[in-house]
Design a protein around this motif. Structure first.
Motif: not given
Length: 218
Positions: A60-62, A65, A111-113, A116, A119, A170, A175
């Motif tokens: 979920l971090q991309g 990350a 669901d929050r970024r 990095t 994480a 996405k 999500r």
């Protein structure tokens, strides 16, 4: 991307979280030493909860990350497994693994970024805890090496697949589904943690704790 594409990852998470406690840390008959320990992350409930939570959180971090976090998770697991193989287990309790699963699962449900670095640190701790709590059995050196190889391969495979599939999701509806999985992880970990604490309370304080109290009172 169609919402139906989220089914593979949700199905894999359900498989991990639906593992039976009766199979935890036990070889699966007919699979052999390597493959039975390859599946150990699926059949050890506490490990499955934490591994799925960590992998989902990283996905979920991309991409960036997730890549760094996977390396950190695998490195932490390798360190913990090496310490266990060397007989230097730190006495990691199941409660610590479940508590970590609760924290990471809660982060998924929000669901929050996150930064990095945070994480990566969470992934490192998750891998370390699983490694320290892994069982390395085997009568011969060859069997022990097969156990180590199976455990390491299983962690790398399932963490990479879950995180990689999560990165690709996405669509908002997907999500939302992943956030629901995070809530399930929290609920399952809390219930398992409560049962573990209750069972430990019935057994009474451990021998080491009793000895420490006796020493302190002298």
């Amino acid at each position: 991307m169609k919402p139906s594409r989220c089914w593979p990852i949700l199905s894999l998470c359900a498989l991990c979280l639906g593992a039976s406690d009766a199979l935890a840390h036990s070889p699966i008959k007919g699979l052999g030493t390597f493959y039975s320990h390859f599946l150990d992350p699926l059949v050890a409930p506490a490990h499955a909860l934490l591994l799925v939570a960590a992998a989902l959180m990283l996905g979920l971090q991309g991409r960036a990350a997730a890549r760094a976090g996977l390396i950190a998770l695998i490195a932490g697991f390798a360190i913990g497994l090496a310490l266990t193989a060397a007989g230097l287990r730190m006495g990691v309790a199941e409660q610590a693994i479940l508590a970590a699963a609760v924290v990471i699962g809660a982060a998924i449900s929000l669901d929050r970024r996150m930064p990095t670095l945070l994480a990566v640190m969470a992934a490192t701790v998750a891998g370390l805890l699983i490694g320290l709590d892994s069982e390395i059995d085997g009568a011969s050196a060859r069997e022990r090496w097969l156990v180590l190889a199976g455990l390491a391969s299983g962690i790398v495979f399932f963490a990479t697949v879950i995180a990689g599939m999560t990165v690709l999701q996405k669509q908002p509806v997907v999500r939302i589904g992943l956030r629901v999985v995070g809530s399930w992880i929290v609920a399952a970990a809390v219930m398992t943690l409560a049962l573990s604490v209750a069972q430990q309370a019935k057994r009474g304080p451990s021998t080491s704790a009793v000895e420490m109290l006796r020493t302190a009172s002298c």
